[in-house]
Design a protein around this motif. Sequence first.
Motif, mmCIF file in Angstrom:
data_model
loop_
_atom_site.group_PDB
_atom_site.id
_atom_site.type_symbol
_atom_site.label_atom_id
_atom_site.label_comp_id
_atom_site.label_asym_id
_atom_site.label_seq_id
_atom_site.Cartn_x
_atom_site.Cartn_y
_atom_site.Cartn_z
ATOM 1 N N THR A 1 0.838 -1.195 0.000
ATOM 2 C CA THR A 1 0.000 0.000 0.000
ATOM 3 C C THR A 1 0.873 1.244 0.000
ATOM 4 O O THR A 1 2.007 1.237 0.469
ATOM 5 C CB THR A 1 -0.942 0.065 1.225
ATOM 6 N N ARG B 1 -1.949 -0.833 -3.710
ATOM 7 C CA ARG B 1 -3.233 -0.231 -3.360
ATOM 8 C C ARG B 1 -2.990 1.152 -2.761
ATOM 9 O O ARG B 1 -1.985 1.372 -2.090
ATOM 10 C CB ARG B 1 -3.963 -1.072 -2.313
ATOM 11 N N PHE C 1 -3.915 3.419 0.089
ATOM 12 C CA PHE C 1 -4.494 3.226 1.421
ATOM 13 C C PHE C 1 -4.044 4.360 2.328
ATOM 14 O O PHE C 1 -2.859 4.712 2.321
ATOM 15 C CB PHE C 1 -4.041 1.880 1.998
ATOM 16 N N ALA D 1 -8.588 2.165 -0.224
ATOM 17 C CA ALA D 1 -8.934 0.862 -0.776
ATOM 18 C C ALA D 1 -9.527 -0.049 0.298
ATOM 19 O O ALA D 1 -9.127 0.009 1.458
ATOM 20 C CB ALA D 1 -7.692 0.211 -1.379
ATOM 21 N N ASP D 2 -10.463 -0.881 -0.106
ATOM 22 C CA ASP D 2 -10.997 -1.927 0.771
ATOM 23 C C ASP D 2 -9.973 -3.067 0.791
ATOM 24 O O ASP D 2 -9.719 -3.705 -0.236
ATOM 25 C CB ASP D 2 -12.334 -2.418 0.247
ATOM 26 N N MET D 3 -9.377 -3.326 1.957
ATOM 27 C CA MET D 3 -8.281 -4.283 2.043
ATOM 28 C C MET D 3 -8.739 -5.687 2.406
ATOM 29 O O MET D 3 -7.898 -6.575 2.597
ATOM 30 C CB MET D 3 -7.253 -3.796 3.075
ATOM 31 N N ALA D 4 -10.036 -5.929 2.483
ATOM 32 C CA ALA D 4 -10.521 -7.230 2.944
ATOM 33 C C ALA D 4 -10.026 -8.376 2.059
ATOM 34 O O ALA D 4 -9.560 -9.414 2.553
ATOM 35 C CB ALA D 4 -12.049 -7.228 3.004
ATOM 36 N N HIS E 1 -8.421 2.090 9.893
ATOM 37 C CA HIS E 1 -9.167 1.945 8.634
ATOM 38 C C HIS E 1 -9.437 0.492 8.237
ATOM 39 O O HIS E 1 -10.247 0.263 7.332
ATOM 40 C CB HIS E 1 -8.399 2.630 7.501
ATOM 41 N N ALA E 2 -8.780 -0.480 8.867
ATOM 42 C CA ALA E 2 -8.940 -1.868 8.408
ATOM 43 C C ALA E 2 -9.025 -2.870 9.548
ATOM 44 O O ALA E 2 -8.787 -4.059 9.347
ATOM 45 C CB ALA E 2 -7.768 -2.233 7.480
ATOM 46 N N GLU F 1 -11.529 -4.283 11.222
ATOM 47 C CA GLU F 1 -12.476 -5.389 11.063
ATOM 48 C C GLU F 1 -11.970 -6.413 10.059
ATOM 49 O O GLU F 1 -12.068 -7.627 10.291
ATOM 50 C CB GLU F 1 -13.847 -4.859 10.626
ATOM 51 N N ALA F 2 -11.415 -5.936 8.939
ATOM 52 C CA ALA F 2 -10.885 -6.860 7.941
ATOM 53 C C ALA F 2 -9.708 -7.665 8.499
ATOM 54 O O ALA F 2 -9.550 -8.852 8.191
ATOM 55 C CB ALA F 2 -10.448 -6.091 6.692
#
Length: 288
Positions: free
Chosen positions: A29, A47, A49, A52-55, A80-81, A83-84
């Motif tokens: 990232t 990406r 970041f 971007a959605d990192m999931a 920012h990430a 939960e993922a």
Amino acid sequence: MNLLIFGYGYSARFLARELAQPAGTIRVTTRSADKAARLEAGGLTARVFPGADMAADLAWATHVLISAGPENGGDPVLAHAREAIENAANGLVWVGYLSTTGVYGDHQGGWVDEATPLTPSTERGRARVTAEAEWMDLHDKHGLPVHIFRLAGIYGPGRGPFEKVRDGTARRILKPGQVFSRIHAEDIAQVLFASMARPDPGAVYNVCDDDPAPPQDVIAHAATLLGLPLPPEIPFDTADLSPMAASFYAESKRVDNRKIKEDLGVTLRYPDYRAGLAAVLAAETAKT
């Protein structure tokens, strides 16, 4: 190994070089769309970041390196990430967080090791303590295989004292009893690689060389290697340093590195600044 790197900066680039992974096995990232495009052109999957959605990338990864520094007192990756990352925890073999020996604060030249209480004396150090705790909380609550690496002062090709010595802006700042620990970027990379080869979730490692030294000695040695006159000596009290530069002199300590040797089997390529500076000069000279 599928490696995801948050924050593709100086140290992370050395790790990618050390691993020599096949194309398509490293994703990174960066904050800049332009830089992401350049990295993509160089063969990396990049990406932007935050943003971007990192999931999907976290689900793909087996190893994750966090090389992004704290922001607003906390960790931007978790901001920012989180939960993922929690959702991907069971599929991850190794997670590395790059911290700093600044978490120990000032010890007036005394030795610190990984068991030393964290008493940072700067805002940056306190932010790192908070970030370390956030990552270790994920280890404790979600089984995330976190490893903390407390890096000393980083140097290497393009990040050393030679340019300032050459252009005459280097100074030897004299503060009695002041010592810093350092680490060559190649040695950071080999420590991370060694940890990946033998994961120990929850472990904390100091990453530094064998020779804590006064900063003026390093500058003087750089000048000697270049065959140039020694930069002037300036007492710390009259040095008129920027707030950032002065903050580095607020702490003096010697950092113990036995754990990376005993637990990870690392033999440092550059065990002191003399070996490291010689290698940096050779690398920079080879590019000219």
